[in-house]
Design a protein around this motif. Structure first.
Motif, PDB file in Angstrom:
ATOM      1  N   THR A  50      64.687  96.961  62.966  1.00 12.77           N
ATOM      2  CA  THR A  50      65.522  97.975  62.311  1.00 12.77           C
ATOM      3  C   THR A  50      64.819  98.538  61.073  1.00 12.77           C
ATOM      4  O   THR A  50      64.762  99.760  60.866  1.00 12.77           O
ATOM      5  N   ASP A  51      64.265  97.656  60.262  1.00 15.90           N
ATOM      6  CA  ASP A  51      63.599  98.106  59.038  1.00 15.90           C
ATOM      7  C   ASP A  51      62.287  98.838  59.317  1.00 15.90           C
ATOM      8  O   ASP A  51      61.759  99.524  58.437  1.00 15.90           O
ATOM      9  N   HIS A  52      61.777  98.692  60.534  1.00 19.01           N
ATOM     10  CA  HIS A  52      60.571  99.448  60.902  1.00 19.01           C
ATOM     11  C   HIS A  52      60.866 100.953  60.923  1.00 19.01           C
ATOM     12  O   HIS A  52      59.996 101.764  60.629  1.00 19.01           O
ATOM     13  N   LEU A  53      62.102 101.321  61.256  1.00 17.84           N
ATOM     14  CA  LEU A  53      62.490 102.740  61.251  1.00 17.84           C
ATOM     15  C   LEU A  53      62.531 103.265  59.825  1.00 17.84           C
ATOM     16  O   LEU A  53      62.067 104.362  59.538  1.00 17.84           O
ATOM     17  N   ALA A  54      63.120 102.470  58.930  1.00 18.03           N
ATOM     18  CA  ALA A  54      63.220 102.851  57.520  1.00 18.03           C
ATOM     19  C   ALA A  54      63.394 101.544  56.738  1.00 18.03           C
ATOM     20  O   ALA A  54      64.414 100.865  56.902  1.00 18.03           O
ATOM     21  N   PRO A  55      62.396 101.195  55.905  1.00 17.85           N
ATOM     22  CA  PRO A  55      62.465  99.919  55.185  1.00 17.85           C
ATOM     23  C   PRO A  55      63.761  99.787  54.384  1.00 17.85           C
ATOM     24  O   PRO A  55      64.143 100.700  53.645  1.00 17.85           O
ATOM     25  N   GLY A  56      64.454  98.672  54.551  1.00 15.70           N
ATOM     26  CA  GLY A  56      65.700  98.440  53.824  1.00 15.70           C
ATOM     27  C   GLY A  56      66.943  98.848  54.591  1.00 15.70           C
ATOM     28  O   GLY A  56      68.070  98.623  54.141  1.00 15.70           O
ATOM     29  N   ARG A  57      66.759  99.432  55.775  1.00 11.20           N
ATOM     30  CA  ARG A  57      67.894  99.984  56.509  1.00 11.20           C
ATOM     31  C   ARG A  57      68.891  98.905  56.931  1.00 11.20           C
ATOM     32  O   ARG A  57      70.106  99.130  56.927  1.00 11.20           O
ATOM     33  N   TRP A  58      68.381  97.722  57.344  1.00 13.33           N
ATOM     34  CA  TRP A  58      69.249  96.652  57.850  1.00 13.33           C
ATOM     35  C   TRP A  58      70.394  96.349  56.868  1.00 13.33           C
ATOM     36  O   TRP A  58      71.547  96.197  57.266  1.00 13.33           O
ATOM     37  N   ASP A  59      70.042  96.290  55.574  1.00 15.73           N
ATOM     38  CA  ASP A  59      71.039  95.908  54.565  1.00 15.73           C
ATOM     39  C   ASP A  59      72.051  97.009  54.283  1.00 15.73           C
ATOM     40  O   ASP A  59      73.004  96.793  53.525  1.00 15.73           O
ATOM     41  N   GLU A  60      71.867  98.177  54.868  1.00 20.43           N
ATOM     42  CA  GLU A  60      72.796  99.296  54.644  1.00 20.43           C
ATOM     43  C   GLU A  60      73.785  99.453  55.795  1.00 20.43           C
ATOM     44  O   GLU A  60      74.483 100.461  55.866  1.00 20.43           O
ATOM     45  N   THR A  61      73.783  98.491  56.707  1.00 25.50           N
ATOM     46  CA  THR A  61      74.640  98.626  57.887  1.00 25.50           C
ATOM     47  C   THR A  61      75.649  97.475  57.925  1.00 25.50           C
ATOM     48  O   THR A  61      75.481  96.472  57.231  1.00 25.50           O
ATOM     49  N   ARG A  62      76.671  97.634  58.731  1.00 23.86           N
ATOM     50  CA  ARG A  62      77.667  96.555  58.808  1.00 23.86           C
ATOM     51  C   ARG A  62      77.049  95.310  59.438  1.00 23.86           C
ATOM     52  O   ARG A  62      76.101  95.387  60.219  1.00 23.86           O
ATOM     53  N   GLU A  63      77.593  94.170  59.101  1.00 22.90           N
ATOM     54  CA  GLU A  63      77.008  92.911  59.549  1.00 22.90           C
ATOM     55  C   GLU A  63      76.926  92.858  61.082  1.00 22.90           C
ATOM     56  O   GLU A  63      77.870  93.257  61.776  1.00 22.90           O
ATOM     57  N   THR A  64      75.786  92.387  61.571  1.00 20.70           N
ATOM     58  CA  THR A  64      75.591  92.272  63.017  1.00 20.70           C
ATOM     59  C   THR A  64      76.395  91.085  63.546  1.00 20.70           C
ATOM     60  O   THR A  64      76.426  90.028  62.928  1.00 20.70           O
ATOM     61  N   THR A  65      77.031  91.288  64.684  1.00 28.05           N
ATOM     62  CA  THR A  65      77.884  90.234  65.235  1.00 28.05           C
ATOM     63  C   THR A  65      77.091  89.323  66.186  1.00 28.05           C
ATOM     64  O   THR A  65      76.045  89.712  66.715  1.00 28.05           O
ATOM     65  N   LYS A  66      77.648  88.140  66.389  1.00 26.01           N
ATOM     66  CA  LYS A  66      77.036  87.212  67.350  1.00 26.01           C
ATOM     67  C   LYS A  66      76.985  87.845  68.739  1.00 26.01           C
ATOM     68  O   LYS A  66      76.038  87.665  69.497  1.00 26.01           O
ATOM     69  N   LYS A  67      78.042  88.584  69.068  1.00 29.75           N
ATOM     70  CA  LYS A  67      78.113  89.228  70.378  1.00 29.75           C
ATOM     71  C   LYS A  67      76.961  90.231  70.558  1.00 29.75           C
ATOM     72  O   LYS A  67      76.344  90.297  71.622  1.00 29.75           O
ATOM     73  N   GLU A  68      76.683  90.991  69.497  1.00 30.48           N
ATOM     74  CA  GLU A  68      75.578  91.948  69.564  1.00 30.48           C
ATOM     75  C   GLU A  68      74.237  91.232  69.725  1.00 30.48           C
ATOM     76  O   GLU A  68      73.377  91.665  70.512  1.00 30.48           O
ATOM     77  N   ILE A  69      74.065  90.163  68.955  1.00 31.11           N
ATOM     78  CA  ILE A  69      72.799  89.422  69.046  1.00 31.11           C
ATOM     79  C   ILE A  69      72.642  88.813  70.445  1.00 31.11           C
ATOM     80  O   ILE A  69      71.555  88.864  71.037  1.00 31.11           O
ATOM     81  N   ASN A  70      73.735  88.297  70.986  1.00 35.84           N
ATOM     82  CA  ASN A  70      73.674  87.711  72.330  1.00 35.84           C
ATOM     83  C   ASN A  70      73.392  88.753  73.406  1.00 35.84           C
ATOM     84  O   ASN A  70      72.813  88.444  74.446  1.00 35.84           O
ATOM     85  N   ALA A  71      73.827  89.971  73.160  1.00 33.00           N
ATOM     86  CA  ALA A  71      73.640  91.034  74.162  1.00 33.00           C
ATOM     87  C   ALA A  71      72.231  91.614  74.130  1.00 33.00           C
ATOM     88  O   ALA A  71      71.871  92.462  74.940  1.00 33.00           O
ATOM     89  N   THR A  72      71.448  91.164  73.151  1.00 31.02           N
ATOM     90  CA  THR A  72      70.102  91.715  72.957  1.00 31.02           C
ATOM     91  C   THR A  72      69.055  90.680  73.353  1.00 31.02           C
ATOM     92  O   THR A  72      69.157  89.512  72.987  1.00 31.02           O
ATOM     93  N   THR A  73      68.073  91.126  74.112  1.00 37.24           N
ATOM     94  CA  THR A  73      66.917  90.277  74.411  1.00 37.24           C
ATOM     95  C   THR A  73      65.784  90.664  73.469  1.00 37.24           C
ATOM     96  O   THR A  73      65.488  91.851  73.314  1.00 37.24           O
ATOM     97  N   VAL A  74      65.185  89.688  72.841  1.00 36.73           N
ATOM     98  CA  VAL A  74      64.032  89.952  71.970  1.00 36.73           C
ATOM     99  C   VAL A  74      62.813  89.242  72.549  1.00 36.73           C
ATOM    100  O   VAL A  74      62.874  88.062  72.899  1.00 36.73           O
ATOM    101  N   ILE A  75      61.735  89.986  72.666  1.00 40.32           N
ATOM    102  CA  ILE A  75      60.472  89.455  73.166  1.00 40.32           C
ATOM    103  C   ILE A  75      59.446  89.526  72.040  1.00 40.32           C
ATOM    104  O   ILE A  75      59.346  90.546  71.355  1.00 40.32           O
ATOM    105  N   ALA A  76      58.713  88.454  71.844  1.00 40.88           N
ATOM    106  CA  ALA A  76      57.605  88.459  70.888  1.00 40.88           C
ATOM    107  C   ALA A  76      56.294  88.564  71.651  1.00 40.88           C
ATOM    108  O   ALA A  76      56.143  87.975  72.728  1.00 40.88           O
ATOM    109  N   VAL A  77      55.385  89.349  71.119  1.00 41.27           N
ATOM    110  CA  VAL A  77      54.020  89.366  71.631  1.00 41.27           C
ATOM    111  C   VAL A  77      53.114  88.914  70.490  1.00 41.27           C
ATOM    112  O   VAL A  77      53.034  89.575  69.456  1.00 41.27           O
TER     113      VAL A  77
END
Lengths: 222, 222
Positions: free
Chosen positions: B133-160
């Protein structure tokens, strides 16, 4: 798979886009993205591993042409018959929702699956080189000194015939959860634009030579 | 292969760039390109064929994070241990020689080889989502409503994990044949710039909410 029409590519398990409202299988839409892009990311498989390289390109109908020095390692690998995947993506904006979860980008992306083919026919190779040069600025080829046989021989040109393709497009505002619209967080879009110019003369340019027509058109247009 | 240092990646048959003057193996150079780019073209092999897809991403040290809906077909394929090649290219200009043969582009390109890894650790997954999220605009994450567990569970994250990498960079004027400099053809460079903004408020934005700080900084900076 759906049947292709004259104006669209067939939808197959390979090119089908999951989110239907972002998907577009029209030839004209795909070609417009390809014609506006400058760099294609070209992917192929080498020793069971993926290689992705950025390349300039040109298009004639449903043939994408890429080129490089005969010595280039990569072009040696892109031999006859090798499957290729090619992506051109134009980023149009940042999409900033009230929730991090609804952040995304506006973009237009062309994705192509095809097969590499070494261009050996003299006329096709010449036409491909014109297309690659004119892709930078339409009409540029005719503003340069005549290309020599030696230069053409030193260049490898690969054609990728578009076999399967799809465009994926997102535009507009964030789509937040209905209950979030009442929150006190800013949301919106940051448009991203790419601009050209003004042109800078080569330091060794002969006195009195004006900027070429193709370049004047390009820098005044976008 | 050359030995890696703390500041650079090793040079191997996989990442070695043929034209030495364009090659750069420094970590800082690569990271600067990755941090400025918005879209990475991610390549992997599926049923012996190459797939290249454009994806948003974030970086923490030498880990590149990509994400998507759990339902996304592609992310299901990017399973543990799959080799990945990732390219981020910034186009800086058109380079127009007196000969078509000497046309090229100015660019900065980061090319990475690594291995996909499903991010399962809760803290790493959270930090990765912040980074994306902050890659789009540094600091952006802290300007949004808190992310829910449901949202995190619905997202797959892959590391390379970056295992091999190189930057390829071209700048400056065309390099023509010496005897061509005296010809009456225009030559030079057309700079290409990417600009952000001004920000557009969401049509349903509550009255009186100013543009977020991260976005003001972004649109005033570049």
């Amino acid at each position: 798979m759906t049947e292709p029409t004259q104006d669209s590519f067939p939808v197959t398990p390979t090119n089908k886009i999951r989110v239907a409202k972002r998907a577009n299988y029209d030839r004209d839409t795909l070609f417009a993205i390809l014609d506006e892009g400058l760099i294609a990311q070209v992917g192929f498989v080498l020793d069971d591993k993926p290689i992705v390289l950025p390349m300039a390109y040109g298009r004639i109908d449903d043939q994408i042409y890429i080129h490089g020095a005969k010595a280039a390692r990569m072009l040696k690998k892109l031999k006859e018959g090798l499957p290729v995947c090619l992506n051109v993506t134009l980023v149009d904006g940042l999409v900033l929702g009230r929730a991090a979860f609804h952040h995304t980008m506006n973009f237009r992306s062309a994705n192509i699956h095809g097969t590499a083919r070494l261009v050996e026919d003299e006329k096709e190779k010449y036409d491909a080189l014109v297309a690659i040069t004119d892709h930078l600025a339409p009409g540029r080829w005719d503003e340069t000194r005549e290309t020599t046989k030696k230069e053409i021989n030193a260049t490898t040109v690969i054609a990728v015939t578009i076999e399967q393709a799809a465009s994926k497009i997102r535009g507009g505002m964030p789509i937040d959860d209905e209950e979030d619209y009442d929150l006190d967080f800013w949301a919106g879009v940051v448009p991203i634009s790419t601009s050209f110019g003004p042109a800078i003369d080569d330091a060794r340019l002969k006195a009195g030579i004006p900027v070429a027509d193709s370049i004047r058109k390009l820098t005044s247009r976008r």
